[in-house]
Design an enzyme around this catalytic site. Sequence first.
Site, PDB file in Angstrom:
ATOM      1  N   CYS A  98     -10.610  -3.841  -3.696  1.00  4.76           N
ATOM      2  CA  CYS A  98      -9.283  -4.762  -4.334  1.00  4.76           C
ATOM      3  C   CYS A  98     -10.246  -6.137  -4.694  1.00  4.76           C
ATOM      4  CB  CYS A  98      -9.337  -4.754  -2.824  1.00  4.76           C
ATOM      5  SG  CYS A  98      -7.864  -3.528  -2.885  1.00  4.76           S
ATOM      6  N   CYS A 131      -3.810   0.651  -2.394  1.00  5.92           N
ATOM      7  CA  CYS A 131      -4.461  -0.552  -1.461  1.00  5.92           C
ATOM      8  C   CYS A 131      -2.829  -1.252  -2.213  1.00  5.92           C
ATOM      9  CB  CYS A 131      -4.702  -1.166  -2.108  1.00  5.92           C
ATOM     10  SG  CYS A 131      -6.415  -0.764  -0.764  1.00  5.92           S
ATOM     11  N   GLU A 160      -3.045  -4.236  -3.146  1.00  5.66           N
ATOM     12  CA  GLU A 160      -3.878  -5.248  -4.332  1.00  5.66           C
ATOM     13  C   GLU A 160      -3.587  -4.576  -5.266  1.00  5.66           C
ATOM     14  OE1 GLU A 160      -5.226  -4.706  -1.137  1.00  5.66           O
ATOM     15  OE2 GLU A 160      -5.245  -6.428  -0.483  1.00  5.66           O
ATOM     16  N   CYS A 174      -9.981  -5.583   0.303  1.00 10.14           N
ATOM     17  CA  CYS A 174     -11.418  -4.552   0.688  1.00 10.14           C
ATOM     18  C   CYS A 174     -12.011  -4.458  -0.268  1.00 10.14           C
ATOM     19  CB  CYS A 174     -10.631  -3.887   0.882  1.00 10.14           C
ATOM     20  SG  CYS A 174     -10.321  -2.570  -0.303  1.00 10.14           S
ATOM     21  N   ASN A 215       1.001  -1.494  -0.008  1.00 14.12           N
ATOM     22  CA  ASN A 215       0.076  -0.104  -0.076  1.00 14.12           C
ATOM     23  C   ASN A 215       1.001   1.374  -0.033  1.00 14.12           C
ATOM     24  OD1 ASN A 215       0.294  -0.817   2.607  1.00 14.12           O
ATOM     25  ND2 ASN A 215      -0.938   0.928   3.460  1.00 14.12           N
ATOM     26  N   VAL A 216       0.541   2.110  -0.985  1.00 13.99           N
ATOM     27  CA  VAL A 216       1.256   3.466  -0.720  1.00 13.99           C
ATOM     28  C   VAL A 216      -0.121   5.185  -0.668  1.00 13.99           C
ATOM     29  CG1 VAL A 216       2.582   4.415  -2.401  1.00 13.99           C
ATOM     30  CG2 VAL A 216       2.698   2.779  -2.696  1.00 13.99           C
ATOM     31  N   GLU A 217       0.286   5.222   0.508  1.00 15.39           N
ATOM     32  CA  GLU A 217      -0.805   5.996   0.869  1.00 15.39           C
ATOM     33  C   GLU A 217      -0.656   7.827   0.444  1.00 15.39           C
ATOM     34  OE1 GLU A 217      -0.869   5.791   6.084  1.00 15.39           O
ATOM     35  OE2 GLU A 217      -2.603   4.158   5.593  1.00 15.39           O
TER      36      GLU A 217
HETATM   37  N1  THU Z   1      -5.373  -1.433   2.129  1.00 18.19           N
HETATM   38  C1  THU Z   1      -4.362  -2.120   1.132  1.00 18.19           C
HETATM   39  O1  THU Z   1      -3.760  -2.529   0.726  1.00 18.19           O
HETATM   40  N2  THU Z   1      -5.426  -3.116   1.053  1.00 18.19           N
HETATM   41  C2  THU Z   1      -6.736  -3.371   1.246  1.00 18.19           C
HETATM   42  O2  THU Z   1      -7.064  -4.543   0.950  1.00 18.19           O
HETATM   43  C3  THU Z   1      -7.249  -2.962   2.559  1.00 18.19           C
HETATM   44  C4  THU Z   1      -6.786  -1.574   2.997  1.00 18.19           C
HETATM   45  C5  THU Z   1      -4.874  -0.307   3.288  1.00 18.19           C
HETATM   46  C6  THU Z   1      -5.660   0.798   2.569  1.00 18.19           C
HETATM   47  C7  THU Z   1      -4.221   1.108   3.641  1.00 18.19           C
HETATM   48  O3  THU Z   1      -3.243   2.186   3.188  1.00 18.19           O
HETATM   49  C8  THU Z   1      -4.153   0.826   4.949  1.00 18.19           C
HETATM   50  O4  THU Z   1      -4.055   0.004   4.348  1.00 18.19           O
HETATM   51  C9  THU Z   1      -5.406   1.412   6.061  1.00 18.19           C
HETATM   52  O5  THU Z   1      -6.852   0.849   5.528  1.00 18.19           O
END
Ligand code: THU
Length: 139
Positions: free
Chosen positions: A92, A56, A58, A89, A45-47
């Site tokens: 994804c 996300c 995925e 999620c 994940n890259v915020e």
């Molecule tokens: N996140 C994912 O990378 N994949 C998912 O399927 C669920 C959530 C990440 C997004 C965010 O950076 C962190 O988890 C918290 O939601």
Amino acid sequence: MVDVDWQRLSALAVEAMERAYCPYSGFPVGAAGLTADGRLVSGCNVENAGYGCTLCAECSMVSELVRTGGGRLVAVACVNGNKEPVAPCGRCRQVIYEHGGDECAVLMPAGAMTMREVLPGAFGPDDLGEVAGAAAPRV
Ligand code: THU
């Protein structure tokens, strides 16, 4: 369901998780996928300061899938910061479905499941073809 080396796939997901950029949530995620032709792809994940712009794990994984030649995903494992399986999620699941379809196996916290089970009745490329004039997949 396909026979998958979940340990190997999870280990790759852990490697990716350790590269996550998640200064806002503090919740790193790694995803790893196995393709039908035996390739491995992964992502983290890259915020973003604009929270809604977060990618996300995925989505990063699917980006690598496409960049490295595309093909079908047959198995996907996602892990959290405890190195344990985490459920993809909803968004994804849709992204994985596009590239893996109903038969793709997903390692859920409760064990391996098919995409058919984790996203029943999914909307996909075939649905677009149902309507004349609508965009059909051009692959
Ligand atoms: N996140 C994912 O990378 N994949 C998912 O399927 C669920 C959530 C990440 C997004 C965010 O950076 C962190 O988890 C918290 O939601």
